[in-house]
Design a protein around this motif. Structure first.
Motif, PDB file in Angstrom:
ATOM      1  N   HIS A 268     -14.143  -9.240   4.260  1.00 56.16           N
ATOM      2  CA  HIS A 268     -14.461  -9.174   2.837  1.00 56.16           C
ATOM      3  C   HIS A 268     -13.297  -8.516   2.117  1.00 56.16           C
ATOM      4  O   HIS A 268     -12.867  -7.427   2.504  1.00 56.16           O
ATOM      5  N   PRO A 269     -12.776  -9.137   1.058  1.00 60.55           N
ATOM      6  CA  PRO A 269     -11.620  -8.570   0.363  1.00 60.55           C
ATOM      7  C   PRO A 269     -11.927  -7.196  -0.245  1.00 60.55           C
ATOM      8  O   PRO A 269     -13.028  -6.946  -0.741  1.00 60.55           O
ATOM      9  N   HIS A 270     -10.924  -6.320  -0.162  1.00 62.77           N
ATOM     10  CA  HIS A 270     -11.001  -5.003  -0.782  1.00 62.77           C
ATOM     11  C   HIS A 270     -10.256  -5.036  -2.113  1.00 62.77           C
ATOM     12  O   HIS A 270      -9.368  -5.864  -2.316  1.00 62.77           O
ATOM     13  N   VAL A 271     -10.602  -4.120  -2.992  1.00 65.97           N
ATOM     14  CA  VAL A 271      -9.788  -3.833  -4.165  1.00 65.97           C
ATOM     15  C   VAL A 271      -9.284  -2.402  -3.996  1.00 65.97           C
ATOM     16  O   VAL A 271     -10.077  -1.454  -4.020  1.00 65.97           O
ATOM     17  N   TYR A 272      -7.983  -2.263  -3.749  1.00 63.81           N
ATOM     18  CA  TYR A 272      -7.384  -0.959  -3.511  1.00 63.81           C
ATOM     19  C   TYR A 272      -6.729  -0.433  -4.787  1.00 63.81           C
ATOM     20  O   TYR A 272      -6.073  -1.189  -5.504  1.00 63.81           O
ATOM     21  N   ASP A 273      -6.896   0.853  -5.045  1.00 66.10           N
ATOM     22  CA  ASP A 273      -6.283   1.499  -6.197  1.00 66.10           C
ATOM     23  C   ASP A 273      -4.858   1.911  -5.828  1.00 66.10           C
ATOM     24  O   ASP A 273      -4.662   2.897  -5.124  1.00 66.10           O
ATOM     25  N   PHE A 274      -3.882   1.124  -6.295  1.00 69.61           N
ATOM     26  CA  PHE A 274      -2.511   1.377  -5.852  1.00 69.61           C
ATOM     27  C   PHE A 274      -1.893   2.611  -6.514  1.00 69.61           C
ATOM     28  O   PHE A 274      -0.784   2.999  -6.168  1.00 69.61           O
ATOM     29  N   SER A 275      -2.613   3.242  -7.440  1.00 68.60           N
ATOM     30  CA  SER A 275      -2.117   4.512  -7.972  1.00 68.60           C
ATOM     31  C   SER A 275      -2.324   5.650  -6.969  1.00 68.60           C
ATOM     32  O   SER A 275      -1.761   6.745  -7.130  1.00 68.60           O
ATOM     33  N   GLN A 276      -3.125   5.404  -5.925  1.00 71.66           N
ATOM     34  CA  GLN A 276      -3.307   6.385  -4.855  1.00 71.66           C
ATOM     35  C   GLN A 276      -2.172   6.247  -3.852  1.00 71.66           C
ATOM     36  O   GLN A 276      -1.951   5.156  -3.312  1.00 71.66           O
ATOM     37  N   PRO A 277      -1.417   7.311  -3.591  1.00 74.23           N
ATOM     38  CA  PRO A 277      -0.216   7.173  -2.749  1.00 74.23           C
ATOM     39  C   PRO A 277      -0.473   6.641  -1.353  1.00 74.23           C
ATOM     40  O   PRO A 277       0.367   5.940  -0.785  1.00 74.23           O
ATOM     41  N   GLU A 278      -1.670   6.920  -0.787  1.00 76.36           N
ATOM     42  CA  GLU A 278      -1.942   6.445   0.570  1.00 76.36           C
ATOM     43  C   GLU A 278      -2.195   4.940   0.618  1.00 76.36           C
ATOM     44  O   GLU A 278      -2.183   4.339   1.694  1.00 76.36           O
ATOM     45  N   VAL A 279      -2.418   4.306  -0.554  1.00 80.38           N
ATOM     46  CA  VAL A 279      -2.590   2.859  -0.594  1.00 80.38           C
ATOM     47  C   VAL A 279      -1.237   2.169  -0.476  1.00 80.38           C
ATOM     48  O   VAL A 279      -1.070   1.214   0.292  1.00 80.38           O
ATOM     49  N   THR A 280      -0.268   2.631  -1.241  1.00 83.68           N
ATOM     50  CA  THR A 280       1.061   2.011  -1.175  1.00 83.68           C
ATOM     51  C   THR A 280       1.794   2.392   0.104  1.00 83.68           C
ATOM     52  O   THR A 280       2.550   1.588   0.642  1.00 83.68           O
ATOM     53  N   ASP A 281       1.565   3.614   0.607  1.00 83.17           N
ATOM     54  CA  ASP A 281       2.247   4.062   1.822  1.00 83.17           C
ATOM     55  C   ASP A 281       1.359   5.034   2.604  1.00 83.17           C
ATOM     56  O   ASP A 281       1.252   6.208   2.270  1.00 83.17           O
ATOM     57  N   GLN A 282       0.726   4.522   3.655  1.00 82.73           N
ATOM     58  CA  GLN A 282      -0.148   5.358   4.481  1.00 82.73           C
ATOM     59  C   GLN A 282       0.603   6.513   5.139  1.00 82.73           C
ATOM     60  O   GLN A 282       0.055   7.599   5.318  1.00 82.73           O
ATOM     61  N   TRP A 283       1.848   6.277   5.523  1.00 82.99           N
ATOM     62  CA  TRP A 283       2.609   7.299   6.240  1.00 82.99           C
ATOM     63  C   TRP A 283       3.058   8.444   5.333  1.00 82.99           C
ATOM     64  O   TRP A 283       3.219   9.570   5.791  1.00 82.99           O
ATOM     65  N   GLY A 284       3.338   8.120   4.074  1.00 85.81           N
ATOM     66  CA  GLY A 284       3.895   9.131   3.182  1.00 85.81           C
ATOM     67  C   GLY A 284       5.379   9.366   3.376  1.00 85.81           C
ATOM     68  O   GLY A 284       5.923  10.391   2.940  1.00 85.81           O
ATOM     69  N   THR A 285       6.062   8.411   4.012  1.00 82.70           N
ATOM     70  CA  THR A 285       7.496   8.576   4.302  1.00 82.70           C
ATOM     71  C   THR A 285       8.392   7.905   3.268  1.00 82.70           C
ATOM     72  O   THR A 285       9.582   8.226   3.173  1.00 82.70           O
ATOM     73  N   ALA A 286       7.847   6.942   2.508  1.00 82.81           N
ATOM     74  CA  ALA A 286       8.668   6.194   1.556  1.00 82.81           C
ATOM     75  C   ALA A 286       8.855   6.999   0.268  1.00 82.81           C
ATOM     76  O   ALA A 286       8.046   7.875  -0.055  1.00 82.81           O
ATOM     77  N   ASN A 287       9.917   6.671  -0.454  1.00 87.77           N
ATOM     78  CA  ASN A 287      10.063   7.221  -1.793  1.00 87.77           C
ATOM     79  C   ASN A 287       8.873   6.775  -2.642  1.00 87.77           C
ATOM     80  O   ASN A 287       8.333   5.688  -2.444  1.00 87.77           O
ATOM     81  N   PRO A 288       8.413   7.613  -3.601  1.00 87.75           N
ATOM     82  CA  PRO A 288       7.209   7.268  -4.369  1.00 87.75           C
ATOM     83  C   PRO A 288       7.375   5.970  -5.147  1.00 87.75           C
ATOM     84  O   PRO A 288       8.448   5.670  -5.664  1.00 87.75           O
ATOM     85  N   MET A 289       6.291   5.187  -5.208  1.00 88.18           N
ATOM     86  CA  MET A 289       6.276   4.014  -6.083  1.00 88.18           C
ATOM     87  C   MET A 289       6.375   4.494  -7.530  1.00 88.18           C
ATOM     88  O   MET A 289       5.719   5.446  -7.927  1.00 88.18           O
ATOM     89  N   SER A 290       7.216   3.846  -8.315  1.00 85.34           N
ATOM     90  CA  SER A 290       7.430   4.234  -9.699  1.00 85.34           C
ATOM     91  C   SER A 290       7.684   2.985 -10.535  1.00 85.34           C
ATOM     92  O   SER A 290       7.852   1.885  -9.990  1.00 85.34           O
ATOM     93  N   GLU A 291       7.745   3.143 -11.839  1.00 87.77           N
ATOM     94  CA  GLU A 291       8.064   2.007 -12.706  1.00 87.77           C
ATOM     95  C   GLU A 291       9.444   1.455 -12.392  1.00 87.77           C
ATOM     96  O   GLU A 291       9.661   0.240 -12.439  1.00 87.77           O
ATOM     97  N   ILE A 292      10.382   2.319 -12.058  1.00 88.61           N
ATOM     98  CA  ILE A 292      11.741   1.875 -11.741  1.00 88.61           C
ATOM     99  C   ILE A 292      11.728   1.003 -10.490  1.00 88.61           C
ATOM    100  O   ILE A 292      12.337  -0.077 -10.448  1.00 88.61           O
ATOM    101  N   VAL A 293      11.002   1.456  -9.455  1.00 91.25           N
ATOM    102  CA  VAL A 293      10.886   0.668  -8.217  1.00 91.25           C
ATOM    103  C   VAL A 293      10.209  -0.667  -8.510  1.00 91.25           C
ATOM    104  O   VAL A 293      10.660  -1.722  -8.059  1.00 91.25           O
ATOM    105  N   ALA A 294       9.119  -0.627  -9.275  1.00 92.48           N
ATOM    106  CA  ALA A 294       8.384  -1.858  -9.572  1.00 92.48           C
ATOM    107  C   ALA A 294       9.240  -2.861 -10.327  1.00 92.48           C
ATOM    108  O   ALA A 294       9.217  -4.066 -10.034  1.00 92.48           O
TER     109      ALA A 294
END
Length: 311
Positions: A268-294
Protein backbone atom coordinates in the motif's frame (compact mmCIF):
# COMPACT_ATOMS: atom_id res chain seq x y z
CA UNK A 1 -4.80 -1.70 -17.80
CA UNK A 2 -2.54 -4.73 -18.30
CA UNK A 3 1.10 -4.03 -17.70
CA UNK A 4 2.98 -4.33 -20.98
CA UNK A 5 6.28 -2.67 -19.99
CA UNK A 6 8.94 -4.84 -18.38
CA UNK A 7 11.88 -2.57 -17.46
CA UNK A 8 13.81 0.61 -18.13
CA UNK A 9 16.27 0.24 -21.01
CA UNK A 10 18.14 3.51 -21.56
CA UNK A 11 18.06 7.30 -21.25
CA UNK A 12 19.21 9.36 -24.26
CA UNK A 13 20.75 12.81 -23.80
CA UNK A 14 21.58 15.59 -26.26
CA UNK A 15 24.70 17.46 -25.13
CA UNK A 16 26.45 20.62 -26.41
CA UNK A 17 29.96 19.59 -25.33
CA UNK A 18 29.97 16.03 -26.62
CA UNK A 19 33.62 15.20 -25.93
CA UNK A 20 33.48 16.45 -22.34
CA UNK A 21 30.33 14.44 -21.64
CA UNK A 22 31.74 11.33 -23.28
CA UNK A 23 34.90 11.61 -21.16
CA UNK A 24 32.76 11.92 -18.04
CA UNK A 25 30.40 8.99 -18.66
CA UNK A 26 33.01 6.62 -20.11
CA UNK A 27 35.66 7.71 -17.62
CA UNK A 28 34.93 8.70 -14.04
CA UNK A 29 31.28 7.55 -14.09
CA UNK A 30 32.27 4.04 -15.17
CA UNK A 31 30.23 3.25 -18.28
CA UNK A 32 31.72 1.60 -21.40
CA UNK A 33 31.41 3.04 -24.89
CA UNK A 34 30.26 0.14 -27.08
CA UNK A 35 29.42 1.91 -30.34
CA UNK A 36 29.62 5.36 -31.91
CA UNK A 37 28.51 7.03 -35.12
CA UNK A 38 28.94 10.68 -36.20
CA UNK A 39 28.44 12.49 -32.92
CA UNK A 40 26.45 9.73 -31.21
CA UNK A 41 27.87 7.46 -28.52
CA UNK A 42 26.26 4.39 -26.96
CA UNK A 43 27.36 3.65 -23.38
CA UNK A 44 26.74 0.35 -21.60
CA UNK A 45 26.87 -0.71 -17.95
CA UNK A 46 29.25 -3.65 -17.59
CA UNK A 47 26.81 -5.73 -15.51
CA UNK A 48 23.76 -5.19 -17.73
CA UNK A 49 22.53 -7.19 -20.75
CA UNK A 50 21.19 -3.96 -22.28
CA UNK A 51 23.13 -2.86 -25.36
CA UNK A 52 23.44 0.59 -23.78
CA UNK A 53 22.00 2.49 -20.83
CA UNK A 54 22.95 6.02 -21.94
CA UNK A 55 23.08 7.46 -25.45
CA UNK A 56 24.87 10.78 -25.96
CA UNK A 57 24.17 12.90 -29.03
CA UNK A 58 26.08 16.00 -30.08
CA UNK A 59 23.68 18.98 -30.23
CA UNK A 60 23.68 22.75 -29.88
CA UNK A 61 21.30 22.65 -26.91
CA UNK A 62 21.06 20.12 -24.11
CA UNK A 63 17.84 18.13 -23.87
CA UNK A 64 16.40 14.77 -22.92
CA UNK A 65 16.09 12.99 -26.27
CA UNK A 66 14.06 10.04 -25.02
CA UNK A 67 13.43 7.46 -22.31
CA UNK A 68 13.27 3.84 -23.48
CA UNK A 69 11.40 0.92 -21.91
CA UNK A 70 11.32 -2.76 -22.74
CA UNK A 71 8.36 -4.99 -23.58
CA UNK A 72 8.25 -8.79 -23.43
CA UNK A 73 7.70 -9.43 -27.14
CA UNK A 74 6.69 -7.76 -30.44
CA UNK A 75 3.03 -8.68 -29.89
CA UNK A 76 3.00 -6.58 -26.71
CA UNK A 77 4.63 -3.71 -28.61
CA UNK A 78 1.84 -3.87 -31.21
CA UNK A 79 -0.83 -4.12 -28.52
CA UNK A 80 0.51 -1.08 -26.70
CA UNK A 81 0.73 0.96 -29.92
CA UNK A 82 -2.87 0.09 -30.80
CA UNK A 83 -4.05 1.02 -27.30
CA UNK A 84 -2.23 4.36 -27.36
CA UNK A 85 -3.64 5.22 -30.77
CA UNK A 86 -7.15 4.37 -29.59
CA UNK A 87 -6.62 6.58 -26.54
CA UNK A 88 -5.53 9.56 -28.63
CA UNK A 89 -1.83 9.45 -27.78
CA UNK A 90 0.33 10.93 -30.54
CA UNK A 91 2.73 8.37 -32.04
CA UNK A 92 6.03 9.57 -33.51
CA UNK A 93 6.69 6.27 -35.29
CA UNK A 94 4.65 3.13 -35.87
CA UNK A 95 6.00 -0.24 -34.64
CA UNK A 96 8.86 -1.49 -36.78
CA UNK A 97 12.56 -2.32 -36.84
CA UNK A 98 14.72 -0.43 -34.34
CA UNK A 99 17.88 0.98 -35.95
CA UNK A 100 20.18 1.09 -32.90
CA UNK A 101 22.69 -1.42 -31.43
CA UNK A 102 20.96 -4.73 -30.77
CA UNK A 103 18.13 -4.01 -33.18
CA UNK A 104 14.69 -5.07 -32.07
CA UNK A 105 11.11 -4.03 -32.73
CA UNK A 106 9.58 -0.89 -31.29
CA UNK A 107 8.01 2.55 -31.67
CA UNK A 108 8.07 6.05 -30.18
CA UNK A 109 5.40 8.40 -28.89
CA UNK A 110 4.93 11.56 -26.81
CA UNK A 111 3.91 11.52 -23.17
CA UNK A 112 1.58 14.20 -21.77
CA UNK A 113 4.51 16.54 -21.05
CA UNK A 114 5.86 16.25 -24.61
CA UNK A 115 8.74 13.88 -23.87
CA UNK A 116 9.66 11.20 -26.37
CA UNK A 117 9.14 7.69 -25.02
CA UNK A 118 10.30 4.51 -26.77
CA UNK A 119 9.11 0.95 -26.21
CA UNK A 120 10.91 -2.00 -27.78
CA UNK A 121 11.21 -5.78 -27.69
CA UNK A 122 13.51 -8.44 -29.15
CA UNK A 123 16.64 -6.34 -28.63
CA UNK A 124 19.69 -8.62 -28.64
CA UNK A 125 21.25 -9.13 -25.23
CA UNK A 126 24.73 -7.72 -24.79
CA UNK A 127 27.61 -9.86 -23.54
CA UNK A 128 27.94 -8.67 -19.94
CA UNK A 129 29.68 -9.86 -16.81
CA UNK A 130 29.41 -10.07 -13.05
CA UNK A 131 30.73 -6.97 -11.32
CA UNK A 132 33.41 -7.98 -8.82
CA UNK A 133 33.75 -7.14 -5.11
CA UNK A 134 34.98 -3.54 -4.62
CA UNK A 135 34.49 -2.79 -8.32
CA UNK A 136 32.85 0.64 -8.15
CA UNK A 137 31.20 0.93 -11.57
CA UNK A 138 27.48 0.74 -12.45
CA UNK A 139 25.93 -2.70 -12.72
CA UNK A 140 22.89 -1.38 -14.56
CA UNK A 141 20.53 1.55 -14.99
CA UNK A 142 18.32 1.81 -11.90
CA UNK A 143 15.69 4.48 -12.55
CA UNK A 144 14.94 7.87 -14.06
CA UNK A 145 13.21 10.84 -12.42
CA UNK A 146 11.35 13.40 -14.53
CA UNK A 147 10.29 16.94 -13.61
CA UNK A 148 6.69 17.82 -14.40
CA UNK A 149 4.84 21.10 -13.80
CA UNK A 150 1.57 19.14 -13.31
CA UNK A 151 2.50 16.21 -11.10
CA UNK A 152 -0.89 14.53 -10.78
CA UNK A 153 -1.76 14.86 -14.47
CA UNK A 154 1.51 13.18 -15.42
CA UNK A 155 1.08 10.43 -12.82
CA UNK A 156 -2.44 9.70 -14.09
CA UNK A 157 -1.22 9.62 -17.71
CA UNK A 158 1.46 7.01 -16.94
CA UNK A 159 -1.01 4.92 -14.94
CA UNK A 160 -3.74 5.01 -17.58
CA UNK A 161 -1.65 4.61 -20.71
CA UNK A 162 1.43 2.63 -19.68
CA UNK A 163 0.33 0.61 -16.65
CA UNK A 164 2.59 2.21 -14.06
CA UNK A 165 1.53 1.84 -10.43
CA UNK A 166 2.14 4.19 -7.53
CA UNK A 167 4.57 2.92 -4.88
CA UNK A 168 4.98 5.94 -2.58
CA UNK A 169 4.58 9.73 -2.50
CA UNK A 170 6.65 12.49 -0.90
CA UNK A 171 4.72 15.44 0.47
CA UNK A 172 5.18 18.35 2.85
CA UNK A 173 2.86 20.60 4.86
CA UNK A 174 3.97 23.66 2.88
CA UNK A 175 4.36 22.34 -0.68
CA UNK A 176 1.87 19.48 -0.90
CA UNK A 177 2.83 16.44 -2.99
CA UNK A 178 6.26 16.81 -4.59
CA UNK A 179 7.21 13.34 -5.88
CA UNK A 180 5.49 10.13 -6.98
CA UNK A 181 7.48 6.88 -7.15
CA UNK A 182 6.14 4.71 -9.99
CA UNK A 183 6.77 1.04 -10.80
CA UNK A 184 6.29 -1.45 -13.65
CA UNK A 185 7.58 -4.47 -11.69
CA UNK A 186 8.25 -5.33 -8.05
CA UNK A 187 11.15 -2.84 -8.09
CA UNK A 188 9.98 0.09 -5.94
CA UNK A 189 10.39 2.50 -8.84
CA UNK A 190 11.86 2.51 -12.31
CA UNK A 191 10.56 6.07 -12.71
CA UNK A 192 9.67 8.88 -10.35
CA UNK A 193 7.86 12.10 -11.15
CA UNK A 194 8.99 15.28 -9.40
CA UNK A 195 7.08 18.55 -9.10
CA UNK A 196 9.12 21.13 -11.00
CA UNK A 197 8.65 24.55 -12.55
CA UNK A 198 9.06 23.13 -16.07
CA UNK A 199 9.38 19.89 -17.99
CA UNK A 200 12.94 18.56 -17.70
CA UNK A 201 15.15 15.70 -16.57
CA UNK A 202 15.48 15.52 -12.78
CA UNK A 203 18.09 12.74 -12.52
CA UNK A 204 19.29 9.42 -13.90
CA UNK A 205 20.25 6.73 -11.37
CA UNK A 206 22.74 3.89 -11.70
CA UNK A 207 22.81 0.75 -9.55
CA UNK A 208 26.08 -0.40 -8.02
CA UNK A 209 26.80 -3.91 -6.75
CA UNK A 210 26.44 -3.26 -3.00
CA UNK A 211 27.13 -0.87 -0.15
CA UNK A 212 30.92 -1.14 -0.34
CA UNK A 213 30.95 -0.59 -4.10
CA UNK A 214 28.51 2.31 -3.76
CA UNK A 215 30.78 4.01 -1.19
CA UNK A 216 33.93 3.30 -3.21
CA UNK A 217 32.22 4.75 -6.26
CA UNK A 218 31.03 7.83 -4.38
CA UNK A 219 34.56 8.42 -3.13
CA UNK A 220 36.11 7.86 -6.54
CA UNK A 221 33.82 10.42 -8.18
CA UNK A 222 34.48 12.91 -5.35
CA UNK A 223 38.25 12.49 -5.73
CA UNK A 224 37.89 13.17 -9.44
CA UNK A 225 36.59 16.62 -8.55
CA UNK A 226 33.01 16.09 -9.75
CA UNK A 227 30.55 18.34 -7.96
CA UNK A 228 28.41 16.45 -5.43
CA UNK A 229 24.93 17.85 -4.81
CA UNK A 230 23.61 15.55 -2.09
CA UNK A 231 24.69 12.44 -0.17
CA UNK A 232 25.84 9.91 0.70
CA UNK A 233 22.69 8.80 2.48
CA UNK A 234 19.74 6.41 2.41
CA UNK A 235 16.21 7.40 1.42
CA UNK A 236 13.14 6.10 3.26
CA UNK A 237 10.94 5.70 0.15
CA UNK A 238 12.58 2.84 -1.74
CA UNK A 239 15.12 2.32 1.07
CA UNK A 240 17.94 2.92 -1.42
CA UNK A 241 21.24 4.70 -0.93
CA UNK A 242 22.00 7.93 -2.79
CA UNK A 243 24.89 10.09 -3.92
CA UNK A 244 23.94 12.79 -6.43
CA UNK A 245 26.45 14.51 -8.73
CA UNK A 246 26.29 16.91 -11.66
CA UNK A 247 27.54 15.84 -15.07
CA UNK A 248 29.49 18.46 -17.11
CA UNK A 249 26.28 20.06 -18.41
CA UNK A 250 24.33 20.18 -15.19
CA UNK A 251 22.31 16.98 -15.49
CA UNK A 252 22.00 15.22 -12.12
CA UNK A 253 23.25 11.63 -11.98
CA UNK A 254 23.03 9.28 -9.01
CA UNK A 255 24.86 6.27 -7.64
CA UNK A 256 22.51 4.00 -5.68
CA UNK A 257 22.15 0.45 -4.39
CA UNK A 258 19.70 -1.79 -2.51
CA UNK A 259 16.53 -0.33 -4.05
CA UNK A 260 13.60 -2.08 -2.42
CA UNK A 261 11.70 -4.94 -4.06
CA UNK A 262 8.01 -4.99 -3.08
CA UNK A 263 5.36 -7.63 -2.58
CA UNK A 264 2.94 -6.09 -5.06
CA UNK A 265 -0.04 -8.09 -3.78
CA UNK A 266 0.18 -6.57 -0.30
CA UNK A 267 1.85 -3.19 -0.90
CA UNK A 268 0.00 0.00 0.00
CA UNK A 269 1.53 3.35 -1.00
CA UNK A 270 2.75 5.63 1.78
CA UNK A 271 2.71 9.41 1.86
CA UNK A 272 5.96 10.49 3.51
CA UNK A 273 6.55 13.99 4.88
CA UNK A 274 9.83 14.92 3.22
CA UNK A 275 10.30 17.87 5.58
CA UNK A 276 11.25 15.23 8.18
CA UNK A 277 15.01 14.63 7.87
CA UNK A 278 14.74 10.87 8.40
CA UNK A 279 12.51 10.63 5.30
CA UNK A 280 15.05 12.13 2.92
CA UNK A 281 18.01 10.46 4.67
CA UNK A 282 17.56 7.66 7.20
CA UNK A 283 21.27 7.59 8.01
CA UNK A 284 21.65 11.30 8.70
CA UNK A 285 24.98 11.35 6.83
CA UNK A 286 24.00 13.50 3.83
CA UNK A 287 24.08 17.26 3.70
CA UNK A 288 20.59 18.62 4.60
CA UNK A 289 18.00 18.87 1.84
CA UNK A 290 17.50 22.56 1.06
CA UNK A 291 16.00 24.80 -1.61
CA UNK A 292 19.47 25.15 -3.15
CA UNK A 293 19.85 21.35 -3.39
CA UNK A 294 16.33 20.97 -4.78
CA UNK A 295 16.81 23.65 -7.43
CA UNK A 296 19.90 21.89 -8.83
CA UNK A 297 17.64 19.05 -9.99
CA UNK A 298 15.06 21.33 -11.60
CA UNK A 299 17.58 21.42 -14.46
CA UNK A 300 17.24 23.79 -17.42
CA UNK A 301 14.01 24.08 -19.38
CA UNK A 302 13.95 21.22 -21.89
CA UNK A 303 13.25 22.98 -25.18
CA UNK A 304 13.13 19.68 -27.04
CA UNK A 305 9.76 18.64 -25.69
CA UNK A 306 6.80 18.61 -28.04
CA UNK A 307 4.10 21.17 -27.25
CA UNK A 308 0.75 20.35 -28.84
CA UNK A 309 -0.93 23.28 -30.61
CA UNK A 310 -4.04 24.60 -28.87
CA UNK A 311 -7.26 22.94 -29.97
Amino acid sequence: MNRLLTHLRHVDLAVPDFEKQLDFYSGVWGLTETASDHGISFLAAEGSPEQYVVRLRRAEEKRLDLVSYGAANPADVDTLAEQLLAEGVQLITRPGAVDTPGGGYGFRFFDCDGRTIEVSADVAARQHRRIETQESIPVRLSHVVLNSPDLDRTRLWYEQHLGFRLSDTLSSPHMGEVMHFMRISNQHHSMALAKGPHTSLHHVSFELRGLDEYMYGTGRVLRAGVRKIWGPGRHLAGNNTFSYFLDPHGNTVEYTTELENLDEDTWHPHVYDFSQPEVTDQWGTANPMSEIVAKESFNDVDRGVFVAPPV
